[in-house]
Design a protein around this motif. Structure first.
Motif, PDB file in Angstrom:
ATOM      1  N   ILE A 110      12.764  36.730 -14.229  1.00  0.00           N
ATOM      2  CA  ILE A 110      14.026  37.302 -13.752  1.00  0.00           C
ATOM      3  C   ILE A 110      13.800  38.701 -13.201  1.00  0.00           C
ATOM      4  CG2 ILE A 110      16.356  38.031 -14.425  1.00  0.00           C
ATOM      5  CD1 ILE A 110      16.265  35.875 -16.618  1.00  0.00           C
ATOM      6  N   TRP A 111      13.022  39.499 -13.932  1.00  0.00           N
ATOM      7  CA  TRP A 111      12.776  40.896 -13.543  1.00  0.00           C
ATOM      8  C   TRP A 111      12.179  40.987 -12.147  1.00  0.00           C
ATOM      9  CZ3 TRP A 111       8.230  43.663 -12.575  1.00  0.00           C
ATOM     10  CH2 TRP A 111       8.378  45.061 -12.513  1.00  0.00           C
ATOM     11  N   LEU A 112      11.317  40.047 -11.792  1.00  0.00           N
ATOM     12  CA  LEU A 112      10.683  40.064 -10.472  1.00  0.00           C
ATOM     13  C   LEU A 112      11.691  39.887  -9.340  1.00  0.00           C
ATOM     14  CD1 LEU A 112       7.497  37.937 -11.253  1.00  0.00           C
ATOM     15  CD2 LEU A 112       7.579  40.384 -10.736  1.00  0.00           C
ATOM     16  N   GLU A 113      12.857  39.320  -9.658  1.00  0.00           N
ATOM     17  CA  GLU A 113      13.884  39.076  -8.641  1.00  0.00           C
ATOM     18  C   GLU A 113      14.931  40.183  -8.585  1.00  0.00           C
ATOM     19  OE1 GLU A 113      13.730  36.514  -6.526  1.00  0.00           O
ATOM     20  OE2 GLU A 113      11.860  35.870  -7.488  1.00  0.00           O
ATOM     21  N   LEU A 114      14.908  41.086  -9.552  1.00  0.00           N
ATOM     22  CA  LEU A 114      15.933  42.127  -9.632  1.00  0.00           C
ATOM     23  C   LEU A 114      15.475  43.406  -8.935  1.00  0.00           C
ATOM     24  CD1 LEU A 114      17.085  41.819 -13.372  1.00  0.00           C
ATOM     25  CD2 LEU A 114      18.160  40.813 -11.354  1.00  0.00           C
ATOM     26  N   ASN A 115      16.459  44.185  -8.475  1.00  0.00           N
ATOM     27  CA  ASN A 115      16.174  45.531  -7.984  1.00  0.00           C
ATOM     28  C   ASN A 115      17.417  46.385  -8.165  1.00  0.00           C
ATOM     29  OD1 ASN A 115      17.801  45.741  -5.362  1.00  0.00           O
ATOM     30  ND2 ASN A 115      16.594  43.874  -4.978  1.00  0.00           N
ATOM     31  N   ASN A 116      17.259  47.687  -8.065  1.00  0.00           N
ATOM     32  CA  ASN A 116      18.351  48.619  -8.358  1.00  0.00           C
ATOM     33  C   ASN A 116      19.483  48.598  -7.334  1.00  0.00           C
ATOM     34  OD1 ASN A 116      17.075  49.513 -10.691  1.00  0.00           O
ATOM     35  ND2 ASN A 116      15.926  51.105  -9.606  1.00  0.00           N
ATOM     36  N   ASN A 117      19.249  47.969  -6.196  1.00  0.00           N
ATOM     37  CA  ASN A 117      20.281  47.926  -5.165  1.00  0.00           C
ATOM     38  C   ASN A 117      21.284  46.795  -5.375  1.00  0.00           C
ATOM     39  OD1 ASN A 117      19.150  50.116  -3.722  1.00  0.00           O
ATOM     40  ND2 ASN A 117      17.644  48.733  -2.795  1.00  0.00           N
ATOM     41  N   LEU A 118      21.011  45.926  -6.327  1.00  0.00           N
ATOM     42  CA  LEU A 118      21.895  44.787  -6.578  1.00  0.00           C
ATOM     43  C   LEU A 118      23.100  45.209  -7.419  1.00  0.00           C
ATOM     44  CD1 LEU A 118      19.229  42.066  -7.484  1.00  0.00           C
ATOM     45  CD2 LEU A 118      20.438  42.328  -5.308  1.00  0.00           C
ATOM     46  N   THR A 119      24.230  44.573  -7.163  1.00  0.00           N
ATOM     47  CA  THR A 119      25.409  44.798  -8.003  1.00  0.00           C
ATOM     48  C   THR A 119      25.237  44.035  -9.309  1.00  0.00           C
ATOM     49  OG1 THR A 119      26.591  42.859  -7.144  1.00  0.00           O
ATOM     50  CG2 THR A 119      26.844  44.949  -5.934  1.00  0.00           C
ATOM     51  N   GLY A 120      26.108  44.340 -10.284  1.00  0.00           N
ATOM     52  CA  GLY A 120      26.069  43.626 -11.546  1.00  0.00           C
ATOM     53  C   GLY A 120      26.255  42.133 -11.357  1.00  0.00           C
ATOM     54  N   LEU A 121      27.156  41.761 -10.463  1.00  0.00           N
ATOM     55  CA  LEU A 121      27.418  40.352 -10.203  1.00  0.00           C
ATOM     56  C   LEU A 121      26.198  39.669  -9.597  1.00  0.00           C
ATOM     57  CD1 LEU A 121      29.461  38.058 -10.256  1.00  0.00           C
ATOM     58  CD2 LEU A 121      30.299  38.827  -8.018  1.00  0.00           C
ATOM     59  N   GLU A 122      25.522  40.346  -8.698  1.00  0.00           N
ATOM     60  CA  GLU A 122      24.319  39.773  -8.081  1.00  0.00           C
ATOM     61  C   GLU A 122      23.202  39.615  -9.109  1.00  0.00           C
ATOM     62  OE1 GLU A 122      24.771  41.452  -3.494  1.00  0.00           O
ATOM     63  OE2 GLU A 122      23.958  42.757  -5.070  1.00  0.00           O
TER      64      GLU A 122
END
Length: 293
Positions: free
Chosen positions: A113-125
């Motif tokens: 999951i972490w590999l798909e996340l970044n700080n520019n995403l909203t909580g919903l994303e």
């Protein structure tokens, strides 16, 4: 460990005198976990059914005492790790289980999951990514064909087979959220398990567990379905639930593990395993015992 003394005690296990057995049993149990391998070897070597049964009982007693001690220690230290709480419940049935085994399973999913996340995403994303990997890639789901199976409550088996009950599903989801630093928490809604995503941009000193401070809510039992405050109010109206601000307070780890134990006890009651029901109730009572101290 005095091998000669142990051997002498084991030889007395076939004594028909109940008082002798109680004395021997007490002495062996008092030696703790370190004696279990020797008792298991004695069980393999014995051809006497009474001795084997008594050895099994003693081994189980030693292992259960170890679980109770560890579980009580977890509660007394503040029940800080939800994963560890679920681990102790599983260790009751699987005494050789190690916490690292469970941590490794959680870390695999967290990493993906972490590999798909970044700080520019909203909580919903972010939650949509969690849901995709958790439900679609790893295929965690409620065990609807055997919803009362005890294995649904043992987190090692949940990671292995991806089949869960409501309590386990919420616990695994929350453990993932914690590892990913997502502000997702279990709410105190009656009759169901709901999670809320708190607004992470509200200063901590102003953050209150009120409905307006949650960006959205999600249902881990329905593939992480997301909904808003109005939909939640409609649900309460349809279910004839009187709204209360208490519903929006976070459930702590102790409450979640108590819910897991309560579910497991009910499942064993349906199957008629009275010994397990009694032992699990002893674990459940650990919470009350610690509160009284």
């Amino acid at each position: 460990m005095n091998e000669k003394e142990i051997n002498s005690l084991i030889k007395l296990l076939d004594d028909p005198d109940k008082d002798v057995f109680l004395m021997v049993s007490s002495r062996l149990i008092g030696k703790g976990l370190e004696i279990v391998p020797r008792l298991e070897r004695a069980w393999e070597e014995s051809r006497d059914l009474l001795t084997q049964q008594r050895l099994e009982d003693i081994i189980q007693d030693i292992q259960f005492r170890d679980v109770l001690e560890g579980f009580t220690g977890w509660i007394e230290s503040g029940a800080e790790s939800l994963l560890e709480g679920a681990f102790w419940v599983a260790k009751y049935q699987y005494p050789d289980l190690e916490l690292k085994e469970i941590e490794d399973e959680l870390n695999k999913i967290t990493r993906d999951i972490w590999l798909e996340l970044n700080n520019n995403l909203t909580g919903l994303e972010k939650v949509r990514i969690v849901n995709h990997i958790f439900y679609d890639i790893y295929k965690f789901s409620l065990n609807r064909t055997n919803i009362h199976a005890p294995q649904n409550s043992y987190i090692n088996l949940v990671f292995e087979g991806k089949k869960t009950n409501a309590a386990s599903m919420a616990i695994v989801y929350l453990c993932l959220a914690e590892e990913l630093n997502l502000p997702v928490y279990a709410l105190r809604f009656p009759h169901t398990i709901l999670l809320g995503y708190l607004d992470e941009y509200i200063p901590q000193d102003q953050l209150k567990e009120k409905p307006e401070n949650y960006l959205f809510f999600l249902n881990p039992l329905n593939r992480g379905a997301v909904f808003g405050k109005k939909e939640l109010e409609y649900y309460m109206q349809q279910s004839k639930i009187e709204p209360s601000e208490v519903f929006y307070h976070k459930s702590d780890n102790s409450e979640l593990i108590q819910k897991l134990l309560t579910t497991l006890i009910a499942d064993y009651e349906k199957s008629g395993f009275t010994d397990k029901v009694s032992e699990l109730n002893t674990m459940l009572n650990c919470f009350r015992s610690v509160e009284k101290k």
